[in-house]
Write a protein that holds these residues in place. Structure first.
Motif, PDB file in Angstrom:
ATOM      1  N   ARG A  97       0.812  -1.218   0.000  1.00  0.00           N
ATOM      2  CA  ARG A  97       0.000   0.000   0.000  1.00  0.00           C
ATOM      3  C   ARG A  97       0.843   1.265   0.000  1.00  0.00           C
ATOM      4  N   HIS A  98       2.114   1.135   0.322  1.00  0.00           N
ATOM      5  CA  HIS A  98       3.019   2.279   0.122  1.00  0.00           C
ATOM      6  C   HIS A  98       4.289   1.778  -0.568  1.00  0.00           C
ATOM      7  N   ILE A  99       5.276   1.340   0.158  1.00  0.00           N
ATOM      8  CA  ILE A  99       6.497   0.849  -0.471  1.00  0.00           C
ATOM      9  C   ILE A  99       6.236  -0.469  -1.208  1.00  0.00           C
ATOM     10  N   ARG A 100       6.702  -0.527  -2.444  1.00  0.00           N
ATOM     11  CA  ARG A 100       6.607  -1.740  -3.247  1.00  0.00           C
ATOM     12  C   ARG A 100       7.950  -2.471  -3.236  1.00  0.00           C
ATOM     13  N   LYS A 101       7.907  -3.753  -3.554  1.00  0.00           N
ATOM     14  CA  LYS A 101       9.163  -4.506  -3.637  1.00  0.00           C
ATOM     15  C   LYS A 101      10.105  -3.854  -4.641  1.00  0.00           C
ATOM     16  N   SER A 102       9.542  -3.363  -5.732  1.00  0.00           N
ATOM     17  CA  SER A 102      10.382  -2.715  -6.747  1.00  0.00           C
ATOM     18  C   SER A 102      11.091  -1.493  -6.176  1.00  0.00           C
ATOM     19  N   ASP A 103      10.442  -0.775  -5.246  1.00  0.00           N
ATOM     20  CA  ASP A 103      11.086   0.377  -4.605  1.00  0.00           C
ATOM     21  C   ASP A 103      12.329  -0.057  -3.836  1.00  0.00           C
ATOM     22  N   VAL A 104      12.228  -1.198  -3.173  1.00  0.00           N
ATOM     23  CA  VAL A 104      13.347  -1.677  -2.365  1.00  0.00           C
ATOM     24  C   VAL A 104      14.583  -1.873  -3.237  1.00  0.00           C
ATOM     25  N   PHE A 105      14.403  -2.519  -4.382  1.00  0.00           N
ATOM     26  CA  PHE A 105      15.540  -2.769  -5.259  1.00  0.00           C
ATOM     27  C   PHE A 105      16.053  -1.483  -5.906  1.00  0.00           C
ATOM     28  N   GLU A 106      15.142  -0.573  -6.228  1.00  0.00           N
ATOM     29  CA  GLU A 106      15.575   0.701  -6.806  1.00  0.00           C
ATOM     30  C   GLU A 106      16.360   1.532  -5.785  1.00  0.00           C
ATOM     31  N   LEU A 107      15.918   1.512  -4.539  1.00  0.00           N
ATOM     32  CA  LEU A 107      16.647   2.234  -3.490  1.00  0.00           C
ATOM     33  C   LEU A 107      18.004   1.587  -3.227  1.00  0.00           C
ATOM     34  N   SER A 108      18.033   0.266  -3.244  1.00  0.00           N
ATOM     35  CA  SER A 108      19.298  -0.440  -3.043  1.00  0.00           C
ATOM     36  C   SER A 108      20.297  -0.081  -4.148  1.00  0.00           C
ATOM     37  N   GLU A 109      19.820  -0.039  -5.378  1.00  0.00           N
ATOM     38  CA  GLU A 109      20.683   0.326  -6.508  1.00  0.00           C
ATOM     39  C   GLU A 109      21.130   1.784  -6.409  1.00  0.00           C
ATOM     40  N   LEU A 110      20.213   2.653  -5.996  1.00  0.00           N
ATOM     41  CA  LEU A 110      20.544   4.067  -5.840  1.00  0.00           C
ATOM     42  C   LEU A 110      21.686   4.244  -4.851  1.00  0.00           C
ATOM     43  N   ILE A 111      21.590   3.582  -3.717  1.00  0.00           N
ATOM     44  CA  ILE A 111      22.623   3.725  -2.688  1.00  0.00           C
ATOM     45  C   ILE A 111      23.936   3.114  -3.164  1.00  0.00           C
ATOM     46  N   GLU A 112      23.861   1.957  -3.794  1.00  0.00           N
ATOM     47  CA  GLU A 112      25.083   1.314  -4.277  1.00  0.00           C
ATOM     48  C   GLU A 112      25.791   2.172  -5.334  1.00  0.00           C
ATOM     49  N   ASP A 113      25.008   2.777  -6.224  1.00  0.00           N
ATOM     50  CA  ASP A 113      25.587   3.525  -7.341  1.00  0.00           C
ATOM     51  C   ASP A 113      26.028   4.937  -6.965  1.00  0.00           C
ATOM     52  N   ARG A 114      25.201   5.629  -6.158  1.00  0.00           N
ATOM     53  CA  ARG A 114      25.448   7.052  -5.924  1.00  0.00           C
ATOM     54  C   ARG A 114      25.818   7.406  -4.491  1.00  0.00           C
ATOM     55  N   PHE A 115      25.430   6.567  -3.547  1.00  0.00           N
ATOM     56  CA  PHE A 115      25.643   6.905  -2.132  1.00  0.00           C
ATOM     57  C   PHE A 115      26.232   5.710  -1.379  1.00  0.00           C
ATOM     58  N   PRO A 116      27.420   5.267  -1.756  1.00  0.00           N
ATOM     59  CA  PRO A 116      27.971   4.038  -1.159  1.00  0.00           C
ATOM     60  C   PRO A 116      28.249   4.142   0.331  1.00  0.00           C
ATOM     61  N   ASN A 117      28.287   5.343   0.872  1.00  0.00           N
ATOM     62  CA  ASN A 117      28.520   5.505   2.306  1.00  0.00           C
ATOM     63  C   ASN A 117      27.224   5.649   3.104  1.00  0.00           C
ATOM     64  N   LYS A 118      26.092   5.551   2.408  1.00  0.00           N
ATOM     65  CA  LYS A 118      24.794   5.638   3.077  1.00  0.00           C
ATOM     66  C   LYS A 118      24.238   4.237   3.309  1.00  0.00           C
ATOM     67  N   GLU A 119      23.111   4.149   4.016  1.00  0.00           N
ATOM     68  CA  GLU A 119      22.573   2.856   4.415  1.00  0.00           C
ATOM     69  C   GLU A 119      21.095   2.719   4.068  1.00  0.00           C
ATOM     70  N   LEU A 120      20.703   1.494   3.757  1.00  0.00           N
ATOM     71  CA  LEU A 120      19.304   1.152   3.574  1.00  0.00           C
ATOM     72  C   LEU A 120      18.876   0.241   4.714  1.00  0.00           C
ATOM     73  N   CYS A 121      17.801   0.635   5.397  1.00  0.00           N
ATOM     74  CA  CYS A 121      17.216  -0.190   6.451  1.00  0.00           C
ATOM     75  C   CYS A 121      15.866  -0.706   5.974  1.00  0.00           C
ATOM     76  N   LEU A 122      15.700  -2.014   6.037  1.00  0.00           N
ATOM     77  CA  LEU A 122      14.462  -2.666   5.628  1.00  0.00           C
ATOM     78  C   LEU A 122      13.725  -3.115   6.877  1.00  0.00           C
ATOM     79  N   GLU A 123      12.487  -2.670   7.014  1.00  0.00           N
ATOM     80  CA  GLU A 123      11.681  -2.950   8.206  1.00  0.00           C
ATOM     81  C   GLU A 123      10.539  -3.875   7.837  1.00  0.00           C
ATOM     82  N   GLY A 124      10.253  -4.871   8.698  1.00  0.00           N
ATOM     83  CA  GLY A 124       9.125  -5.736   8.411  1.00  0.00           C
ATOM     84  C   GLY A 124       9.021  -6.921   9.346  1.00  0.00           C
TER      85      GLY A 124
END
Length: 249
Positions: A52-79
């Motif tokens: 209803r808000h975050i989609r699975k596709s968002d998770v992978f897009e955010l992961s790619e964003l951080i890996e490509d552009r923000f390697p010193n930042k972090e992704l936290c997955l809650e569930g």
């Protein structure tokens, strides 16, 4: 040079707004990038089964964003550690996973784990996450007895549910009592060697009193309050406002 940020911006509300229309805006990745460019430590998302808000596709897009552009930042997955969620953890490999005891229909996480109940699924999820080199955090009520249970299960951090504290915005006496519970839980976690995160209904007004008593809190996941603030001040400016409240700027 500014201090390393504690702020992890939860972008669930951005995804919820986007999902009201079959359109790509507001962009979850675009606004996540703005937050990180402005100095946020990283991004938190809570993908629910109905998306209803975050989609699975968002998770992978955010992961790619951080890996490509923000390697010193972090992704936290809650569930909740269901088989589907654990498959997502395994595939996306976030920096951190926060396990919450939510039912699928809950609108938001509003309580911590009851460690007196059967937690075999949680134990299995912790072990699997560690096998994937993902840092494990458990959502805990403001209860000083909870961190010892979390440590025994193998968690590396807890996130203290600060909703009761945040709900006291118009009752200073009650806020002080709830704050004492949060601080006591944070100190208990520190005593058993756990990292301490905090989240839920934190604002630029109630963060300073919390950090004055528990300056060792390492991360604050903020979504609703941050988004409400950003509607007035803008995404980048709100990152600065929250980091100032955290004493980082």
């Amino acid at each position: 040079m500014s201090a390393v940020s504690r702020l992890s911006v939860n972008v669930n509300a951005i995804a919820m707004l986007r999902n009201r229309r079959d359109l790509p805006w507001p962009s979850v990745t675009g606004l996540a990038a703005l937050a990180m460019e402005a100095g946020a430590k990283g991004i938190t998302v809570h993908p629910r089964p109905d998306e209803r808000h975050i989609r699975k596709s968002d998770v992978f897009e955010l992961s790619e964003l951080i890996e490509d552009r923000f390697p010193n930042k972090e992704l936290c997955l809650e569930g909740y550690p269901s088989p589907d969620f654990m498959k997502l953890v395994e595939d996306a490999r976030p920096d951190q996973v926060l396990f919450v005891p939510d039912e699928p229909e809950q609108t938001t996480s509003d309580h911590g784990w009851d460690f007196s109940k059967d937690t075999s699924r949680l134990a299995d999820a912790i072990a699997m996450s560690k096998d994937c080199a993902v840092t494990v955090s458990l959502f805990c009520d403001p209860d000083p007895s909870a961190p010892a249970h979390a440590a025994k299960m193998g968690a590396e951090r807890i996130e203290i549910y600060t909703g009761p504290y945040g709900a006291c915005y118009d009752d200073q006496d009650r806020a002080l009592k709830e704050l004492d519970k949060v601080v006591a839980t944070a100190e208990s976690a520190q005593a058993v060697g756990l990292g301490v995160n905090a989240g839920h209904d934190l604002t630029v007004e109630n963060i300073p009193p919390l950090l004055a008593k528990a300056p060792f809190i390492r991360e604050m996941s903020i979504g609703h309050g941050f988004t409400a603030d950003a509607l007035i001040h803008g995404f980048a400016a709100s990152v600065n406002r929250f980091r100032c409240a955290m004493g980082e700027l």
